[in-house]
Design an enzyme around this catalytic site. Structure first.
Site, PDB file in Angstrom:
ATOM      1  N   THR A 125      43.544  38.344  49.175  1.00  0.00           N
ATOM      2  CA  THR A 125      43.685  38.807  47.798  1.00  0.00           C
ATOM      3  C   THR A 125      42.308  39.218  47.299  1.00  0.00           C
ATOM      4  O   THR A 125      41.420  38.378  47.132  1.00  0.00           O
ATOM      5  CB  THR A 125      44.264  37.701  46.902  1.00  0.00           C
ATOM      6  OG1 THR A 125      45.547  37.312  47.414  1.00  0.00           O
ATOM      7  CG2 THR A 125      44.433  38.193  45.476  1.00  0.00           C
ATOM      8  N   LYS A 130      39.388  32.192  41.244  1.00  0.00           N
ATOM      9  CA  LYS A 130      38.970  33.481  41.804  1.00  0.00           C
ATOM     10  C   LYS A 130      40.001  34.556  41.524  1.00  0.00           C
ATOM     11  O   LYS A 130      39.679  35.664  41.091  1.00  0.00           O
ATOM     12  CB  LYS A 130      38.736  33.324  43.307  1.00  0.00           C
ATOM     13  CG  LYS A 130      38.232  34.589  44.019  1.00  0.00           C
ATOM     14  CD  LYS A 130      39.339  35.416  44.638  1.00  0.00           C
ATOM     15  CE  LYS A 130      40.002  34.705  45.796  1.00  0.00           C
ATOM     16  NZ  LYS A 130      41.016  35.604  46.476  1.00  0.00           N
ATOM     17  N   LYS A 180      49.446  42.298  44.117  1.00  0.00           N
ATOM     18  CA  LYS A 180      49.254  40.874  44.425  1.00  0.00           C
ATOM     19  C   LYS A 180      48.532  40.153  43.294  1.00  0.00           C
ATOM     20  O   LYS A 180      48.850  39.000  42.955  1.00  0.00           O
ATOM     21  CB  LYS A 180      48.473  40.725  45.729  1.00  0.00           C
ATOM     22  CG  LYS A 180      48.138  39.271  46.096  1.00  0.00           C
ATOM     23  CD  LYS A 180      49.381  38.404  46.249  1.00  0.00           C
ATOM     24  CE  LYS A 180      49.057  36.919  46.327  1.00  0.00           C
ATOM     25  NZ  LYS A 180      48.134  36.556  47.400  1.00  0.00           N
TER      26      LYS A 180
END
Length: 291
Positions: A95, A236, A167
């Site tokens: 990702t 993150k 995503k």
């Protein structure tokens, strides 16, 4: 099926499980990890251990599951890509930001964005969901391999930054779900009600599925180890969502509140716990003590 040689770089829980799916599908997999011991199970199942990333890249088609885009840059350097065989393809499951995907695609060779949705147990069960985008010819060539990895592959088209954006949006939903569960369960606990029964009820009615069931039970019981996905990685991904929104000029009103909760969880609850542990921020702010 006919055996084909591929490489796999990054053997954390997700990477190891995905590489295992390739082995099960009949591929000859050369694996590399900074921690060689992470390859032991795969080696016992027939994988080949690479001494260095170049050995995996030399297979011509390399899958990777690295923790973030900085790790991708460290492994897939310009020199390594230039030394790759003709027709080299990198399938990146991490990702990352849309900008990083564009950067990696511009570095040479074939590049495919293929982020995934699911935990390691979903990979093993063949229930992984994949998002894919990039050059049409590269997508077509990789399609049989991607199909072997999970339940369904969602094609997001030619734009290499499309699947990463998708995503990021998925994870932004999960981040909200974690906080929503945290608040609802804390409310139930303060009323003296059975949080476990509540989680069972919502999963039998309005929210069936892995997120509200798995994470709901983790929050209700305060069980955050072993982590399926850490709070640090959750923060993150939240930062990726906020950065992408800023790039696109999109206002995300709940983003700052989520950032406050996740940053607090990393600093005060446990950076390496499962990201469901953000619930303890809500619990502590409500009661002054953890669950």
């Amino acid at each position: 099926m006919t055996t084909r040689q591929v490489g796999f770089i990054g053997l954390g829980k997700m990477g190891g499980a995905i590489a295992g799916r390739l082995l099960d599908a009949g591929y000859d997999v050369t694996v590399w990890s900074r921690t060689a011991a992470k390859a032991d199970d795969l080696l016992a199942r027939g994988a080949t251990l690479a001494d260095r990333p170049e050995d995996a890249i030399a297979t011509g088609t390399v899958f990777s599951m690295l923790s973030n885009e900085a790790a991708v840059r460290q492994v897939f350097t310009a020199d390594r890509i230039r030394s790759a065989p003709e027709g080299f393809v990198h399938v990146n499951h991490a990702t990352i930001s849309p900008a990083a995907a564009r950067e990696f695609a511009a570095n040479g060779g074939g590049y495919l964005s293929a982020p995934v949705v699911g935990r390691p147990e979903a990979v093993v069960a063949g229930k992984l969901t994949l998002l894919v985008s990039g050059d049409a010819e590269v997508r077509a060539a990789a399609a049989p391999m991607l199909a072997a990895l999970g339940r369904r592959v969602w094609d997001f088209g030619d734009a290499v930054d499309a699947a990463p954006t998708g995503k990021i949006a998925v994870n932004y939903l999960i981040l909200h779900a974690l906080q929503a569960l945290s608040e609802s369960i804390t409310l139930l606990e303060h009323a003296g009600l059975n949080a476990g029964q509540f989680v069972e009820m919502i999963n039998d009615s309005i929210f069936p599925g892995a997120v509200y069931s798995g994470y709901g039970n983790a929050i209700a019981t305060g069980t955050y180890t072993p982590p399926g996905f850490t709070t640090t990685l959750g923060l993150k991904d939240l930062n990726l969502a906020l950065g992408t929104a800023a790039e696109l000029g999109v206002d995300l009103p709940t983003g700052p509140a989520l950032h406050d909760v996740f940053a607090t969880a990393v600093e005060q609850i446990g950076a390496d716990l499962d990201w469901a542990s953000v619930a303890e921020v809500t619990r502590q702010r409500s009661t002054g003590r953890p669950h």
